[in-house]
Design a protein around this motif. Structure first.
Motif, PDB file in Angstrom:
ATOM      1  N   LEU A  48       0.860  -1.180   0.000  1.00  0.00           N
ATOM      2  CA  LEU A  48       0.000   0.000   0.000  1.00  0.00           C
ATOM      3  C   LEU A  48       0.894   1.227   0.000  1.00  0.00           C
ATOM      4  O   LEU A  48       1.740   1.387   0.890  1.00  0.00           O
ATOM      5  CB  LEU A  48      -0.919   0.021   1.227  1.00  0.00           C
ATOM      6  N   ALA A  50       2.161   5.230   0.175  1.00  0.00           N
ATOM      7  CA  ALA A  50       1.965   6.285   1.169  1.00  0.00           C
ATOM      8  C   ALA A  50       0.878   7.257   0.709  1.00  0.00           C
ATOM      9  O   ALA A  50       0.795   7.611  -0.477  1.00  0.00           O
ATOM     10  CB  ALA A  50       3.272   7.036   1.402  1.00  0.00           C
ATOM     11  N   LEU A  51       0.041   7.661   1.623  1.00  0.00           N
ATOM     12  CA  LEU A  51      -1.003   8.635   1.320  1.00  0.00           C
ATOM     13  C   LEU A  51      -0.442  10.053   1.364  1.00  0.00           C
ATOM     14  O   LEU A  51       0.588  10.307   2.007  1.00  0.00           O
ATOM     15  CB  LEU A  51      -2.152   8.515   2.319  1.00  0.00           C
ATOM     16  N   GLU A  52      -1.136  10.975   0.705  1.00  0.00           N
ATOM     17  CA  GLU A  52      -0.773  12.385   0.835  1.00  0.00           C
ATOM     18  C   GLU A  52      -1.008  12.827   2.278  1.00  0.00           C
ATOM     19  O   GLU A  52      -1.792  12.224   3.014  1.00  0.00           O
ATOM     20  CB  GLU A  52      -1.629  13.240  -0.111  1.00  0.00           C
ATOM     21  N   THR A  54      -2.496  14.534   5.408  1.00  0.00           N
ATOM     22  CA  THR A  54      -3.914  14.789   5.674  1.00  0.00           C
ATOM     23  C   THR A  54      -4.276  16.225   5.296  1.00  0.00           C
ATOM     24  O   THR A  54      -3.684  17.182   5.814  1.00  0.00           O
ATOM     25  CB  THR A  54      -4.237  14.561   7.150  1.00  0.00           C
ATOM     26  N   TRP A  66     -12.419  11.965  -1.407  1.00  0.00           N
ATOM     27  CA  TRP A  66     -11.604  10.778  -1.166  1.00  0.00           C
ATOM     28  C   TRP A  66     -10.161  10.973  -1.625  1.00  0.00           C
ATOM     29  O   TRP A  66      -9.888  11.645  -2.623  1.00  0.00           O
ATOM     30  CB  TRP A  66     -12.192   9.574  -1.914  1.00  0.00           C
ATOM     31  N   SER A  67      -9.259  10.350  -0.884  1.00  0.00           N
ATOM     32  CA  SER A  67      -7.863  10.273  -1.320  1.00  0.00           C
ATOM     33  C   SER A  67      -7.661   8.960  -2.065  1.00  0.00           C
ATOM     34  O   SER A  67      -8.461   8.030  -1.937  1.00  0.00           O
ATOM     35  CB  SER A  67      -6.919  10.337  -0.107  1.00  0.00           C
ATOM     36  N   ASP A  68      -6.615   8.907  -2.851  1.00  0.00           N
ATOM     37  CA  ASP A  68      -6.334   7.714  -3.643  1.00  0.00           C
ATOM     38  C   ASP A  68      -5.222   6.916  -2.974  1.00  0.00           C
ATOM     39  O   ASP A  68      -4.176   7.458  -2.634  1.00  0.00           O
ATOM     40  CB  ASP A  68      -5.912   8.115  -5.061  1.00  0.00           C
ATOM     41  N   ALA A  69      -5.455   5.619  -2.786  1.00  0.00           N
ATOM     42  CA  ALA A  69      -4.451   4.727  -2.194  1.00  0.00           C
ATOM     43  C   ALA A  69      -3.931   3.799  -3.280  1.00  0.00           C
ATOM     44  O   ALA A  69      -4.706   3.087  -3.928  1.00  0.00           O
ATOM     45  CB  ALA A  69      -5.064   3.917  -1.057  1.00  0.00           C
ATOM     46  N   HIS A  71      -2.200   0.565  -4.683  1.00  0.00           N
ATOM     47  CA  HIS A  71      -1.973  -0.830  -4.280  1.00  0.00           C
ATOM     48  C   HIS A  71      -1.121  -1.524  -5.330  1.00  0.00           C
ATOM     49  O   HIS A  71      -1.212  -1.226  -6.518  1.00  0.00           O
ATOM     50  CB  HIS A  71      -3.314  -1.565  -4.145  1.00  0.00           C
TER      51      HIS A  71
END
Length: 288
Positions: A48, A50-52, A54, A66-69, A71
């Protein structure tokens, strides 16, 4: 008149079989993450991204954004191996030391351990396959070029810098760092006055004439099987979680072969594979 030397002395035959010098134990197996026993032709490793950071909440009772993850699934294909040694039935009564029950099994295990290390090291620096059929090589940003020089303190510092920049140096997240070194690297280190200072001597490197142990935040593993392309060597520095292994089976047997005049066969078989879990957790260091 000089006395003659008696001719009735007996000769004591060796009752053991000695193994010649070789690497017997796996050096790299303890420096990776174990997937355990694998059932099937391959194993996968899911990721997975890293997310941007917050985002700020600037609108009360607004719509959800929504944020995009990202995979990804990496795949390691299991590889099968087999090796056998014969002991002729007619030879067994003539032997004081039967290698089928002593050194042959030990030698087969040593060969199996060296095979595993080759697979593990190749996984560090080679390409890794994804479930969708694509593959990725270790990027240039994770490679330190030979630059016509040997293994130097500057290259160690450059590698450590990359791990810190990637947040993978273990300072905050508990990662364990490893590096392989061979005889060429040992010669360069022992000859480098910057690396053999009083501070380094406190680590007993000069006293022992070895680099094994922990230094510069890494556990140093002696391994002569590092990459050598036309005299340019490439070693690896990596995080333990950056290298993943899986074992299908390991089996050693000894038995009589009726189809080979009752020859005793000692053999060893196994299934094994490994993959690089993340490029940012591996650094290739080249030198001449």
């Amino acid at each position: 008149m000089p006395q003659s030397i008696p001719q009735h002395f007996v000769e004591q035959w060796d009752d053991t079989v000695k193994l010649l010098s070789q690497q017997r134990e796996s050096r790299l197996e303890a420096a990776c993450t174990d997937k355990g026993t694998i059932t099937g032709e391959s194993f996968t490793h899911n990721q997975l991204g890293a997310l941007e950071d917050t985002p700020a909440n600037t609108q009360r009772h607004g719509d959800t954004t929504w944020s995009d993850a990202a995979h990804a699934t990496r795949v390691a294909l299991m590889q099968d191996f087999f090796q056998a040694l014969p002991v002729d039935r007619a030879d067994v009564p003539k032997l004081l030391a039967n290698p089928a029950t002593t050194t042959y099994p030990t030698s087969l295990r040593a060969a199996w351990n060296r095979r595993k290390d080759k697979i593990l090291f190749a996984a560090l620096l080679g390409s890794v396959q994804f479930k969708d059929g694509s593959s990725v090589a270790l990027p240039a940003g994770q490679k330190i070029a030979a630059g016509g020089t040997g293994f130097t303190k500057a290259k160690i510092i450059q590698a450590k810098k990359l791990f810190r920049a990637n947040e993978t140096d273990g300072i905050e997240d508990g990662e364990e760092l490893y590096i392989t070194y061979n005889s060429e690297m040992l010669e360069d280190i022992l000859s480098d006055t910057q690396l053999t200072s009083a501070d380094f001597m406190a680590g007993k490197m000069l006293q022992d004439g070895a680099v094994g142990g922990k230094w510069m935040g890494c556990t140093w593993i002696p391994y002569e099987g590092i990459l050598n392309v036309s005299g340019t060597y490439s070693t690896a520095m990596w995080c333990k979680s950056g290298l993943v292994k899986g074992t299908g089976f390991v089996e050693g047997t000894a038995g009589i072969r009726k189809d080979k005049k009752n020859t005793m066969q000692v053999d060893m078989a196994g299934s094994f594979s490994a993959l690089r879990a993340e490029e940012k957790k591996i650094v290739q260091i080249s030198f001449v």
